[in-house]
Write an enzyme that holds these catalytic residues in place. Structure first.
Site, PDB file in Angstrom:
ATOM      1  CD  GLU A   1       6.275 -26.747  10.881  1.00 14.76           C
ATOM      2  OE1 GLU A   1       4.461 -26.111  11.434  1.00 14.76           O
ATOM      3  OE2 GLU A   1       6.966 -26.522  11.347  1.00 14.76           O
ATOM      4  CG  HIS A   2       1.407 -27.606   6.447  1.00 10.70           C
ATOM      5  ND1 HIS A   2       0.210 -26.792   6.904  1.00 10.70           N
ATOM      6  CD2 HIS A   2       2.248 -26.599   6.249  1.00 10.70           C
ATOM      7  CE1 HIS A   2       0.862 -25.571   6.401  1.00 10.70           C
ATOM      8  NE2 HIS A   2       2.159 -25.278   6.324  1.00 10.70           N
TER       9      HIS A   2
ATOM     10  CG  LEU B   1       7.946 -16.685  15.992  1.00  7.86           C
ATOM     11  CD1 LEU B   1       8.309 -15.731  16.846  1.00  7.86           C
ATOM     12  CD2 LEU B   1       8.096 -18.059  15.555  1.00  7.86           C
TER      13      LEU B   1
ATOM     14  CD  GLU C   1      -6.836 -18.271  15.497  1.00  6.58           C
ATOM     15  OE1 GLU C   1      -5.814 -18.651  16.565  1.00  6.58           O
ATOM     16  OE2 GLU C   1      -5.791 -18.696  14.157  1.00  6.58           O
TER      17      GLU C   1
ATOM     18  CG  ASP D   1      -0.193 -22.597  16.161  1.00  4.64           C
ATOM     19  OD1 ASP D   1       0.696 -23.420  15.691  1.00  4.64           O
ATOM     20  OD2 ASP D   1      -1.130 -21.904  15.125  1.00  4.64           O
TER      21      ASP D   1
HETATM   22  C1  GLA Z   1      -0.196 -22.866  11.616  1.00  2.00           C
HETATM   23  C2  GLA Z   1      -1.609 -23.327  11.689  1.00  2.00           C
HETATM   24  C3  GLA Z   1      -1.178 -24.933  12.640  1.00  2.00           C
HETATM   25  C4  GLA Z   1      -0.252 -25.871  12.172  1.00  2.00           C
HETATM   26  C5  GLA Z   1       0.507 -25.519  10.912  1.00  2.00           C
HETATM   27  C6  GLA Z   1       1.701 -25.815  10.448  1.00  2.00           C
HETATM   28  O1  GLA Z   1       0.878 -22.049  12.368  1.00  2.00           O
HETATM   29  O2  GLA Z   1      -2.160 -22.423  13.377  1.00  2.00           O
HETATM   30  O3  GLA Z   1      -2.201 -25.585  13.473  1.00  2.00           O
HETATM   31  O4  GLA Z   1      -1.302 -26.348  11.130  1.00  2.00           O
HETATM   32  O5  GLA Z   1       0.192 -23.788  10.548  1.00  2.00           O
HETATM   33  O6  GLA Z   1       2.449 -26.966  11.383  1.00  2.00           O
END
Ligand code: GLA
Length: 389
Positions: A38-39, A128, A163, A175
């Protein structure tokens, strides 16, 4: 009829209501849940998401008029028009397809006049990735209609730029890559510098729990983290200018660099999280189940070092971890609300749903929603066309 087929059918119905006659093609792309990592995507790291059985479908056909996109607004038959020569941000959902058009046209693709209808069962605002599913489904539909190969990774990166540049969210590519490249029965082992995706067999069910908390802070807090990570990388490069990304830095390099203590914690999360992703991929490759303890370690790091959890997410994770047969749980996606993901025996996940939703409402005052999902396909043609791959 399966849920997937129903969404494709719904897009076709909207199309017929809005434009009369059949679409040439119906395609769909998936929402996602991130298992771990994540991140890290905007830090050149590694992640392991799956595409899920929540999809956005796009029905499409050419029209003979000027180069505009006529797009349905809901199921009422009402139509909005986007002029390809004058695409502008409107701060509504059509910014996603408009942003993708802007990128496609910018990449030299001549997009003719098209009629488009959209239907989706990816919950929006829950983390999601409903926006990525829409961007990718739309871009995939246009490419398929024009007879162009999908080029999934390139398409995902183009949608990410839509985006970032058009919608104005400084997101990474996770995503969009999930929405485009998902594979049934597989998790997606992603590297982000440069972007690559390797499917890893993964047939477990996971439980997604939506906190149902509005995410008003998410975009501003997300941008703040992106800036903090850039500051951490700049500080590490004072020590070693050759470090290619924050995720590629070692804990030793981090220790040697001078930076604000908060920024240091953000960096510590990013570097440690990538190690956890690799450990999970190794475990899965060795035929083991998802190591739940790494999900828990990820959550703790996100909560304590990255400060992107919330009281509701912590409550859900702690509650889930007390249930027999549950092996791990963590916040998933950006955080600050949104969803948690829970790992464990399928029976345990099934049994957890009802009491969790009941007790969460009593404790936190929100009506959670939960979905048991498995890894599904990313973008695919649902009807017509014949494009694939
Ligand atoms: C959001 C962003 C992704 C990613 C996540 C965290 O979903 O769109 O690009 O950075 O947060 O992992």
């Amino acid at each position: 009829m399966g849920n997937d087929a129903m969404i494709a059918e719904e897009a076709r119905d909207h199309f017929i209501k809005s434009f009369g006659g059949e679409p040439t093609l119906v395609v769909s792309a998936a929402g996602r849940v991130n298992l771990i990592g994540e991140h890290v995507d905007y830090n050149g790291g590694e992640a392991l998401p799956i595409a899920i059985q929540r999809r956005t479908a796009v029905a499409i056909r050419r029209h003979d008029g000027a180069a505009t996109t006529r797009i349905n607004s809901g199921g009422t038959g009402g139509v909005l028009t986007l002029d390809h020569a004058r695409l502008a941000r409107k701060r509504k959902w059509t910014d996603y397809p408009a942003g993708v058009l802007d990128q496609l046209i910018g990449a030299g693709i001549e997009v003719p006049g098209i009629e488009v209808a959209v239907a989706s069962d990816v919950p929006s605002g829950s983390g999601l990735s409903s926006s990525a599913a829409l961007e990718v489904a739309f871009g995939f539909a246009v490419r398929s209609l024009l007879g162009l190969p999908p080029e999934r990774v390139a398409l995902a990166l183009l949608c990410q730029q839509a985006e970032r540049q058009f919608v104005g969210v400084p997101c990474g590519a996770m995503d969009q890559l999930s929405a485009a490249c998902g594979e049934r029965g597989h998790a997606l082992y992603m590297h982000f510098d440069p972007a690559t995706v390797r499917p890893v067999p993964f047939t477990e069910s996971v439980l997604i729990v939506d906190t149902a908390v509005p995410r008003s802070l998410r975009v501003s807090a997300y941008s703040e983290r992106v800036d903090e990570c850039a500051a951490a990388l700049a500080a590490i490069r004072v020590v070693d200018p050759a470090v290619p990304s924050l995720a590629a830095a070692s804990m030793e390099q981090l220790a040697a660099a001078t930076m604000d203590p908060i920024v240091r914690r953000r960096a510590r999360h990013v570097i440690s999280e990538c190690g956890r992703v690799r450990a999970v991929v190794d475990a899965l490759a060795a035929g083991r189940r998802f190591p739940g303890e790494l999900a828990v370690a990820s959550h703790e790091s996100l909560r304590d070092d990255y400060a992107c959890s919330s009281a509701e997410l912590d409550w859900i994770v702690e509650y889930a971890l007390r249930a027999p047969g549950v092996t791990g749980a963590r916040l998933t996606g950006a955080g600050w609300g949104g969803c948690a993901v829970v790992f464990g025996e399928p029976g345990a996940l099934e049994a957890l749903q009802h009491p969790l939703i009941r007790d969460y409402e009593q404790a936190m005052g929100h009506k959670a929603r939960a979905w048991l999902v498995t890894a599904d396909d990313g973008a695919r043609v649902e009807a017509g066309g014949g494009a694939s791959g």
